[in-house]
Write an enzyme that holds these catalytic residues in place. Structure first.
Site, short mmCIF file in Angstrom:
data_model
loop_
_atom_site.label_atom_id
_atom_site.label_comp_id
_atom_site.label_asym_id
_atom_site.label_seq_id
_atom_site.Cartn_x
_atom_site.Cartn_y
_atom_site.Cartn_z
N LYS A 85 0.84 -1.20 0.00
CA LYS A 85 0.00 0.00 0.00
C LYS A 85 0.87 1.24 0.00
O LYS A 85 0.64 2.19 -0.76
CB LYS A 85 -0.89 0.01 1.25
CG LYS A 85 -1.57 1.34 1.52
CD LYS A 85 -2.39 1.31 2.79
CE LYS A 85 -1.69 1.82 4.03
NZ LYS A 85 -1.50 3.28 4.10
N ASN A 86 1.89 1.26 0.86
CA ASN A 86 2.69 2.47 1.02
C ASN A 86 3.62 2.73 -0.16
O ASN A 86 4.27 3.78 -0.22
CB ASN A 86 3.49 2.43 2.33
CG ASN A 86 2.58 2.66 3.53
OD1 ASN A 86 1.39 2.96 3.37
ND2 ASN A 86 3.12 2.53 4.72
N CYS A 134 -4.94 12.52 12.75
CA CYS A 134 -5.24 11.10 12.61
C CYS A 134 -5.29 10.50 14.00
O CYS A 134 -4.69 11.02 14.93
CB CYS A 134 -4.14 10.45 11.78
SG CYS A 134 -4.23 8.69 11.71
N ARG A 158 -0.50 14.70 12.51
CA ARG A 158 0.32 14.41 11.33
C ARG A 158 0.45 15.68 10.50
O ARG A 158 -0.20 15.87 9.49
CB ARG A 158 -0.29 13.24 10.54
CG ARG A 158 -0.28 11.97 11.37
CD ARG A 158 -0.85 10.79 10.66
NE ARG A 158 0.09 10.14 9.78
CZ ARG A 158 -0.17 9.01 9.15
NH1 ARG A 158 -1.31 8.41 9.30
NH2 ARG A 158 0.73 8.47 8.35
N ASP A 171 4.37 0.87 11.73
CA ASP A 171 3.14 0.19 11.32
C ASP A 171 3.11 -1.27 11.77
O ASP A 171 2.03 -1.88 11.84
CB ASP A 171 2.98 0.24 9.79
CG ASP A 171 2.65 1.64 9.29
OD1 ASP A 171 2.50 2.55 10.11
OD2 ASP A 171 2.53 1.81 8.06
N ARG A 194 -8.44 -0.50 4.58
CA ARG A 194 -7.57 0.55 4.02
C ARG A 194 -6.21 -0.03 3.63
O ARG A 194 -5.57 0.47 2.72
CB ARG A 194 -7.36 1.67 5.03
CG ARG A 194 -8.61 2.45 5.32
CD ARG A 194 -8.31 3.65 6.17
NE ARG A 194 -7.53 4.62 5.39
CZ ARG A 194 -7.43 5.90 5.70
NH1 ARG A 194 -8.06 6.37 6.75
NH2 ARG A 194 -6.72 6.71 4.95
C1 UD1 Z 1 4.13 6.97 5.98
C2 UD1 Z 1 3.28 5.75 5.81
C3 UD1 Z 1 2.75 5.29 7.16
C4 UD1 Z 1 3.91 5.09 8.14
C5 UD1 Z 1 4.80 6.34 8.18
C6 UD1 Z 1 6.07 6.15 9.00
C7 UD1 Z 1 2.32 6.00 3.60
C8 UD1 Z 1 1.12 6.24 2.77
N1 UD1 Z 1 2.17 6.04 4.94
O1 UD1 Z 1 3.28 7.97 6.52
O2 UD1 Z 1 2.05 4.07 6.98
O3 UD1 Z 1 3.38 4.86 9.42
O4 UD1 Z 1 5.22 6.69 6.85
O5 UD1 Z 1 6.80 5.09 8.49
O6 UD1 Z 1 3.40 5.74 3.10
N2 UD1 Z 1 5.95 14.84 10.30
C9 UD1 Z 1 6.04 16.20 10.56
N3 UD1 Z 1 5.89 17.08 9.52
C10 UD1 Z 1 5.65 16.67 8.24
C11 UD1 Z 1 5.56 15.27 7.98
C12 UD1 Z 1 5.71 14.38 9.04
O7 UD1 Z 1 6.23 16.60 11.69
O8 UD1 Z 1 5.54 17.52 7.35
C13 UD1 Z 1 6.07 13.86 11.41
C14 UD1 Z 1 4.76 13.12 11.66
O9 UD1 Z 1 3.92 13.85 12.53
C15 UD1 Z 1 5.22 11.83 12.29
C16 UD1 Z 1 6.56 11.59 11.62
O10 UD1 Z 1 6.95 12.84 11.04
O11 UD1 Z 1 5.42 11.98 13.66
C17 UD1 Z 1 6.51 10.51 10.57
O12 UD1 Z 1 5.69 10.91 9.51
P1 UD1 Z 1 5.97 10.48 8.01
O13 UD1 Z 1 7.25 9.71 7.92
O14 UD1 Z 1 5.81 11.67 7.16
O15 UD1 Z 1 4.77 9.48 7.74
P2 UD1 Z 1 3.75 9.50 6.54
O16 UD1 Z 1 4.48 9.78 5.26
O17 UD1 Z 1 2.57 10.31 6.88
#
Ligand code: UD1
Length: 439
Positions: free
Chosen positions: A26-27, A119, A124, A310, A405
């Site tokens: 999925k990711n 979320c 997030r 995850d 999902r």
């Molecule tokens: C992706 C995955 C999700 C997984 C996560 C961490 C997808 C669709 N989803 O989510 O399943 O759990 O990686 O491996 O690929 N953060 C900030 N600012 C930002 C972006 C992120 O502070 O602009 C923080 C988030 O709050 C969180 C951390 O960074 O605490 C990790 O987020 P991120 O690695 O971006 O996860 P996702 O890409 O949302």
């Protein structure tokens, strides 16, 4: 996208036996679908799982003006974006909708979306996405609460960007923005998850020029437009982790085919420490458990190659059945263990402090007992199904739509391995009304 309706009914106590082919991740598929917006020619993604989040992304692509159709499990996409506003409700429900903004900006000079909300697993934010895009020439307009409007009237240009935290999504956004931007981008502090290397492989197959993806420094030479390609997305290491934990929870022997064990090495190693036997060969791993499980003390998630956040809830379900103490701390998300309430209802001895789930063993001779549970989120929902496999008697896991999902045919796959499990699609109340009277 549908709500999170439906229930899963589990009668616990059956061991699992058999082989499961691990589907595409999925990711990986979600960012690839965002990348399709950059392609001037048709794309065929092979063997895409029909997940609710994939269907949501297809709605986003169709809203932008692309055509999508399924053919023997492959997803075929064609056309170019003509509309820069993503369809509201779908975009708001999916965190991944933010990934569609950079390609729209690159191709149409504008992107508008409902902001992906907070979320259940924690806040997030998207500040890292927006700061990086701003360095590449994007401007954020004042769009009112809950909406995001970005413009790049002069187009996007390359930039030197260092991420404060290796966010997976921000790394993907900035690669997507840079691959068709003017000039060279150097992204430092990038996330190193395998799904990022997969996105770069796909974009390079379409004519992009990305080097270093999968390491913490990614260099991208912008191209005017991309072509298309036929691409098989990476196997789903979180699906494989979940099924590996299911084998540990329920006992028996499960072979996971088509997903290199190194992609989920931390889960397999922890399961070995717990007393499972793990056999690795090429792209397959076989997890078996015939004796009792041991606790493992303290466990932490981390960015890749650490234990995936995850995978933490499914692993917690396995630790719930162990004969010793354990704790898991999730350093990525602050509310990762929404499944703790369900674990308690099953009789598990758990408590959450901060980001840590503490798990104590059950008293000798006592086991988990089936109960009515509610899936708190995607991975937490899967973890509750796993825990129910170990519980005596019947469990019902409501809001099972969360699980759709990220897991296609979850109940069918577990039933195929010997679990006594079934899906009820309609909420109970509705079904009772529709049942004809016996008169
Ligand atoms: C992706 C995955 C999700 C997984 C996560 C961490 C997808 C669709 N989803 O989510 O399943 O759990 O990686 O491996 O690929 N953060 C900030 N600012 C930002 C972006 C992120 O502070 O602009 C923080 C988030 O709050 C969180 C951390 O960074 O605490 C990790 O987020 P991120 O690695 O971006 O996860 P996702 O890409 O949302």
């Amino acid at each position: 996208m549908a709500g999170y309706k439906g229930s899963i009914i589990v009668e616990g106590g059956r061991p699992l036996h058999g082989t499961v082919r691990v589907p595409a991740a999925k990711n990986s598929v979600l960012p690839l679908l965002a990348g399709v917006l950059l392609c001037g020619e048709p794309v065929r993604l092979r063997a895409v799982p029909r997940l609710a989040d994939v269907e949501g992304c297809i709605t986003l692509l169709q809203g932008a003006g692309l055509a999508a159709r399924w053919e023997n499990g492959d997803l075929l996409l064609s056309g170019s974006p003509v509309c820069s506003t993503l369809p509201g409700e779908t975009a708001a429900q999916m965190r991944a909708s933010i990934l569609f903004c950079a390609p729209l900006l690159a191709r149409l000079g504008r992107a508008e979306t409902a902001l992906p909300g907070g979320c259940r697993i924690g806040a997030r934010p998207i500040d890292l996405h927006l700061e990086g895009l701003a360095r590449m020439g994007a401007q954020e307009l004042d769009a009112g609460p809950g909406r995001l409007v970005l413009t790049a009237p002069a187009g996007l240009h390359g930039a030197e960007i260092t991420l404060r935290f290796p966010s997976v999504g921000a790394t993907e956004t900035l690669i997507l923005a840079a691959v068709c931007a003017k000039g060279r981008t150097v992204l430092r502090g990038a996330a190193r998850e395998p799904e990022i290397a997969d996105l770069a492989d796909f974009l390079n197959r379409c004519g992009g020029k990305i080097e270093g993806a999968g390491s913490s420094t990614v260099c991208i030479e912008g191209r005017r437009q991309l072509s298309g390609c036929v691409f098989s997305p990476l196997p789903d290491r979180i699906f494989a982790s979940t099924l590996a934990c299911a084998a540990a929870v329920a006992g028996g022997r499960v072979e996971l085919a088509g997903c290199p064990p190194r992609l989920y090495a931390p889960v397999l190693e922890i399961l070995e420490q717990m007393g499972c036997r793990v056999e690795r060969s090429g792209k397959n791993a076989c997890v078996s458990r015939y004796g009792s499980l041991k606790g493992v003390g303290r466990v932490f998630t981390g960015v890749y190659p650490g234990l995936a956040t995850d995978a933490a809830p499914p692993l917690a379900a396995a630790l719930l059945c162990a004969g010793g103490e354990s704790s898991i701390e999730d350093v990525i998300f602050e509310r990762r263990f929404g499944c703790a309430e369900g674990f308690l209802r099953l009789g598990g001895r758990v408590n959450v402090t901060g980001r840590t789930l503490h798990i104590r063993p059950l008293p000798p001779g006592q086991s988990l007992a089936g109960s009515r549970l509610v899936a708190p989120d995607l991975r937490g929902g899967a973890a509750l199904v796993l825990a129910a496999l170990a519980a005596e008697g019947k469990s019902e896991i409501r809001q099972a739509g969360y699980i759709d999902r990220g897991y296609a045919d979850f109940t069918k796959i577990l039933a195929g391995l010997g679990a006594q499990i079934r899906r009820e699609t309609a909420p109970r109340a509705e079904r009772v009304k529709k049942t004809p009277s016996k008169k």
